[in-house]
Design an enzyme around this catalytic site. Structure first.
Site, PDB file in Angstrom:
ATOM      1  N   LYS A  20       0.861  -1.179   0.000  1.00 25.01           N
ATOM      2  CA  LYS A  20       0.000   0.000   0.000  1.00 25.01           C
ATOM      3  C   LYS A  20       0.895   1.226   0.000  1.00 25.01           C
ATOM      4  O   LYS A  20       1.649   1.468   0.945  1.00 25.01           O
ATOM      5  CB  LYS A  20      -0.920   0.007   1.217  1.00 25.01           C
ATOM      6  CG  LYS A  20      -1.855   1.207   1.263  1.00 25.01           C
ATOM      7  CD  LYS A  20      -2.739   1.170   2.495  1.00 25.01           C
ATOM      8  CE  LYS A  20      -3.687   2.348   2.546  1.00 25.01           C
ATOM      9  NZ  LYS A  20      -4.539   2.335   3.759  1.00 25.01           N
ATOM     10  N   LYS A  73      -2.171  -1.586  -3.680  1.00 25.39           N
ATOM     11  CA  LYS A  73      -3.007  -0.388  -3.718  1.00 25.39           C
ATOM     12  C   LYS A  73      -2.097   0.820  -3.886  1.00 25.39           C
ATOM     13  O   LYS A  73      -1.139   0.956  -3.127  1.00 25.39           O
ATOM     14  CB  LYS A  73      -3.810  -0.278  -2.417  1.00 25.39           C
ATOM     15  CG  LYS A  73      -4.735   0.916  -2.317  1.00 25.39           C
ATOM     16  CD  LYS A  73      -5.481   0.931  -0.991  1.00 25.39           C
ATOM     17  CE  LYS A  73      -6.416   2.109  -0.899  1.00 25.39           C
ATOM     18  NZ  LYS A  73      -7.139   2.167   0.399  1.00 25.39           N
TER      19      LYS A  73
END
Length: 426
Positions: free
Chosen positions: A293, A346
């Site tokens: 992320k 992400k």
């Protein structure tokens, strides 16, 4: 000489059903049942095999026998002339390139392109993120056209019902928590009667077969807007945050969550969560780790949706540097060793290389999150007529699949699934 062909009662009934009458036609013949109390067999009388064959004629009017006789004698009809399409005037006349391989051969028709398509996508690949709040009404999210904060008792159920109607059966929940319930330590995150546990229980009661993912992080519950507990000098405390996250994950599992998804990026969180879940008997609850992320600028619309912007600073001390590639391998090895079941990247499209990196270095399922900024850019460009929104949407999702994602978290899930089902926009 006439010939006789026998048919069983079952065949006679089939022929009768096809004709819709009391007798079944067969070429120029008809099947007529014999009289009698019990029907055992039926005879079809044909004047001759030649007469039956004569009933089948070629488009030219000639019978099969006549065409076959000519073929045996070597008299073949002329095929239609080969017509080559003309090139536009001014096209140079050249000698064709001497190439053994021409890849375009496999792309020359829709049937061939479909036959050789390497990557497929279906509604089963989608996870639909849902924003929920305590209100009765659905509230539109300005930065995310078409998305809403859904009332957990009404609008949410309607959205899930519509998504299931086009084959989307996986959902991830993100709560908009009232400011009055936020605190520096995010205690509301593990309230068994909080918004998320109540919503999970409601959804499992109405749709017991759906898959519910949850977000494990403190930022929606923190008065500081960070994913962890903030020390007075601004440092995000790692181990103390993990302790809170374990209680949050257990609370969500207790409510009926299928997959808990820690998005906090604290060190050692996967192993701690796995131990906490197992200690409470939730051995079957999966963990989807936000393995890679990044501290991305694409999250803006999401933070507006949840009103979860950090009160100060940024998240760069725990989310990854967008410039880093190899670091994703460190996170992957740690998450696998600690017991993650799914690895997530992400954002999605700007990090296709990271998705492929994880795919090539792990046997675990890979998830990709097509985040709010990606969604909003496509919507905005479509609204301005700069791109065909639906085509760009489908292409972007296919790219995520091609890069190696098994599942895609996307706000387009319901729309894309409707397109794949041939139902158009929903």
């Amino acid at each position: 000489m006439a010939s006789t062909v026998s048919f069983s009662p079952a065949n006679v009934q089939m022929l009768q059903a096809r004709s819709g009458h009391g007798h079944a036609t067969f070429g120029s013949c008809s099947a007529v049942p014999r009289a009698g109390p019990r029907l055992r067999s039926t005879a079809i009388r044909v004047s001759s095999e030649q007469e039956a064959a004569a009933a089948v004629r070629a488009p030219s009017g000639r019978t099969i026998e006549e065409c076959e006789a000519d073929a045996v004698a070597g008299k073949f009809p002329a095929p239609p002339p080969l017509v080559r399409p003309k090139a536009p005037e001014g096209t140079p006349e050249i000698r064709p390139l001497d190439m053994a391989k021409r890849p375009r051969r496999n792309r020359k028709s829709p049937a061939l392109r479909s036959a050789f398509q390497e990557t497929s996508i279906s509604p089963a690949n989608f996870v639909l993120p849902l924003f929920i709040h305590e209100g009765e009404e659905d509230a539109p999210i300005g930065a995310m056209p078409g998305c809403y904060r859904l009332g957990w008792r009404h609008g949410l159920l309607d959205e899930v019902y519509k998504a299931r109607d086009v084959g989307v059966n996986s959902f991830v929940l993100f709560p908009k928590v009232p400011d009055a319930l936020k605190s520096p330590t995010g205690d509301e995150a593990y309230n068994d009667n909080g918004l998320v546990p109540r919503t999970i229980r409601l959804l499992k009661d109405k749709f017991p077969d759906i898959v519910i993912y949850t977000d494990v992080a403190l930022d929606p519950y923190s008065s500081d807007g960070h994913d962890g507990i903030v020390r007075e000098d601004g440092v995000i405390m790692n181990d103390e945050t993990v302790y809170q996250l374990c209680k949050q994950a257990v609370s969500q599992a207790r409510a009926g969550a299928d997959v808990v998804s820690p998005s906090d990026m604290m060190d050692g969180h996967i192993g701690a969560l796995r131990s906490a879940l197992d200690a409470e008997g939730f051995h079957d609850v999966s963990i989807m780790s936000y393995t890679a992320k990044y501290a991305s600028s694409f999250y803006g619309p999401f933070r507006e949706a949840l009103d979860s912007n950090p009160r100060f600073g940024d998240k760069k001390t725990y989310q990854m540097n967008p410039a880093n590639y190899r670091e994703a391998l460190i996170e992957t090895a740690a998450d696998e060793a600690e017991g993650a079941d799914i690895l997530l990247v992400k954002p999605g499209l700007p990090y296709l290389d990271i998705i492929r990196l994880l795919r090539d270095n792990s046997a675990l399922p890979i998830a990709a999150y097509q985040v709010s900024g990606e969604y909003s850019m496509i919507k905005a460009a479509g609204a301005l007529g700069m791109v065909d929104e639906q085509k760009v949407m489908m292409e972007s999702l296919m790219c995520l699949r091609r890069a190696g994602a098994d599942v895609i978290l996307t706000y387009f899930a319901r729309h894309a699934a409707a397109v794949l089902c041939g139902m158009g926009p929903k």
